[in-house]
Design a protein around this motif. Structure first.
Motif, mmCIF file in Angstrom:
data_model
loop_
_atom_site.group_PDB
_atom_site.id
_atom_site.type_symbol
_atom_site.label_atom_id
_atom_site.label_comp_id
_atom_site.label_asym_id
_atom_site.label_seq_id
_atom_site.Cartn_x
_atom_site.Cartn_y
_atom_site.Cartn_z
ATOM 1 N N VAL A 22 9.212 -0.353 1.278
ATOM 2 C CA VAL A 22 8.197 0.694 1.336
ATOM 3 C C VAL A 22 8.420 1.696 0.206
ATOM 4 N N ALA A 23 9.673 2.100 -0.015
ATOM 5 C CA ALA A 23 9.974 3.038 -1.094
ATOM 6 C C ALA A 23 9.614 2.441 -2.456
ATOM 7 N N ALA A 24 9.912 1.172 -2.664
ATOM 8 C CA ALA A 24 9.583 0.521 -3.934
ATOM 9 C C ALA A 24 8.074 0.440 -4.141
ATOM 10 N N ASP A 25 7.330 0.159 -3.094
ATOM 11 C CA ASP A 25 5.869 0.090 -3.208
ATOM 12 C C ASP A 25 5.271 1.456 -3.533
ATOM 13 N N ILE A 26 5.774 2.493 -2.884
ATOM 14 C CA ILE A 26 5.270 3.832 -3.169
ATOM 15 C C ILE A 26 5.649 4.246 -4.588
ATOM 16 N N GLU A 27 6.869 3.936 -5.006
ATOM 17 C CA GLU A 27 7.291 4.253 -6.373
ATOM 18 C C GLU A 27 6.421 3.540 -7.408
ATOM 19 N N SER A 28 6.085 2.302 -7.153
ATOM 20 C CA SER A 28 5.230 1.574 -8.095
ATOM 21 C C SER A 28 3.833 2.187 -8.147
ATOM 22 N N PHE A 29 3.352 2.687 -7.009
ATOM 23 C CA PHE A 29 2.069 3.381 -6.997
ATOM 24 C C PHE A 29 2.146 4.667 -7.822
ATOM 25 N N LEU A 30 3.218 5.415 -7.665
ATOM 26 C CA LEU A 30 3.370 6.683 -8.370
ATOM 27 C C LEU A 30 3.480 6.496 -9.880
ATOM 28 N N LYS A 31 4.010 5.370 -10.315
ATOM 29 C CA LYS A 31 4.154 5.113 -11.754
ATOM 30 C C LYS A 31 2.810 4.986 -12.459
ATOM 31 N N GLY A 32 1.771 4.721 -11.729
ATOM 32 C CA GLY A 32 0.447 4.587 -12.311
ATOM 33 C C GLY A 32 -0.224 5.912 -12.618
ATOM 34 N N ILE A 49 -1.638 9.479 5.880
ATOM 35 C CA ILE A 49 -0.225 9.694 6.204
ATOM 36 C C ILE A 49 0.175 10.968 5.474
ATOM 37 N N HIS A 50 0.786 11.893 6.180
ATOM 38 C CA HIS A 50 1.137 13.177 5.584
ATOM 39 C C HIS A 50 2.061 12.980 4.375
ATOM 40 N N SER A 51 1.897 13.826 3.386
ATOM 41 C CA SER A 51 2.690 13.701 2.159
ATOM 42 C C SER A 51 4.186 13.884 2.424
ATOM 43 N N LYS A 52 4.544 14.685 3.417
ATOM 44 C CA LYS A 52 5.966 14.838 3.766
ATOM 45 C C LYS A 52 6.544 13.518 4.280
ATOM 46 N N THR A 53 5.758 12.807 5.046
ATOM 47 C CA THR A 53 6.203 11.503 5.555
ATOM 48 C C THR A 53 6.378 10.525 4.406
ATOM 49 N N LEU A 54 5.435 10.537 3.461
ATOM 50 C CA LEU A 54 5.549 9.656 2.304
ATOM 51 C C LEU A 54 6.790 10.000 1.478
ATOM 52 N N ARG A 55 7.099 11.295 1.355
ATOM 53 C CA ARG A 55 8.318 11.694 0.641
ATOM 54 C C ARG A 55 9.562 11.200 1.363
ATOM 55 N N ASN A 63 12.435 5.597 8.939
ATOM 56 C CA ASN A 63 11.971 4.229 9.196
ATOM 57 C C ASN A 63 10.492 4.261 9.549
ATOM 58 N N PRO A 64 9.663 3.542 8.814
ATOM 59 C CA PRO A 64 8.234 3.539 9.136
ATOM 60 C C PRO A 64 7.954 2.774 10.427
ATOM 61 N N SER A 65 7.029 3.306 11.200
ATOM 62 C CA SER A 65 6.614 2.623 12.427
ATOM 63 C C SER A 65 5.582 1.553 12.070
ATOM 64 N N GLN A 67 2.577 1.398 13.166
ATOM 65 C CA GLN A 67 1.299 2.071 12.946
ATOM 66 C C GLN A 67 1.239 2.643 11.520
ATOM 67 N N THR A 68 2.332 3.225 11.064
ATOM 68 C CA THR A 68 2.385 3.781 9.716
ATOM 69 C C THR A 68 2.298 2.679 8.672
ATOM 70 N N LEU A 69 2.985 1.582 8.903
ATOM 71 C CA LEU A 69 2.909 0.448 7.980
ATOM 72 C C LEU A 69 1.486 -0.080 7.892
ATOM 73 N N TYR A 70 0.825 -0.149 9.034
ATOM 74 C CA TYR A 70 -0.559 -0.620 9.057
ATOM 75 C C TYR A 70 -1.443 0.289 8.215
ATOM 76 N N LYS A 71 -1.319 1.597 8.420
ATOM 77 C CA LYS A 71 -2.110 2.553 7.644
ATOM 78 C C LYS A 71 -1.807 2.436 6.159
ATOM 79 N N LEU A 72 -0.537 2.330 5.835
ATOM 80 C CA LEU A 72 -0.121 2.309 4.441
ATOM 81 C C LEU A 72 -0.632 1.080 3.708
ATOM 82 N N TYR A 73 -0.496 -0.076 4.321
ATOM 83 C CA TYR A 73 -0.823 -1.307 3.607
ATOM 84 C C TYR A 73 -2.266 -1.768 3.773
#
Length: 85
Positions: A22-32, A49-55, A63-65, A67-73
Motif C-alpha cells: 500500500v505504501a509503495a502504491d501511494i508513493e508511486s502515485f505521489l511521484k506523478g 480516505i482522510h489524508s491523515k490515514t493515507l499518511r 494496517n489498512p482494513s 473497507q479501506t483497501l476497497y476504497k483505495l483500489y
C-alpha cells in the motif's frame, strides 16, 4: 502452543507485506505530481480516505482494513496504473 507460532508469523508477514504494498502504491502515485501534499489531497478526495490515514499508510504505521483497501483500489486504480502529470 507451538502450533500457533507459524500462523502468527505468517499473519505478521502478510500484514507487513500489505503495509509495504500500500505504501509503495501511494508513493508511486505521489511521484506523478510536483507537490506531494497536493497529490495526497487529490488521492484523499478521490478515495474518500482522510489524508491523515493515507499518511499513516505511507509511514507503514497503520494496517489498512478491507473497507479501506476497497476504497483505495476501486476508486483510484486508474491513478495507480497511470500517474498524472
Amino acid at each position: 502452543m507451538s502450533n500457533n507460532l507459524p500462523t502468527d508469523t505468517l499473519t505478521n508477514s502478510f500484514e507487513e507485506a500489505l503495509r509495504n504494498q500500500v505504501a509503495a502504491d501511494i508513493e508511486s502515485f505521489l511521484k506523478g505530481y510536483a507537490d506531494p501534499k497536493k497529490a495526497l489531497g487529490i488521492l484523499s478526495k478521490k478515495t474518500q480516505i482522510h489524508s491523515k490515514t493515507l499518511r499513516r499508510f505511507l509511514q507503514k504505521s497503520h494496517n489498512p482494513s478491507y473497507q479501506t483497501l476497497y476504497k483505495l483500489y476501486t476508486n483510484s486504480m486508474r491513478f495507480f496504473l497511470a500517474p498524472q502529470t
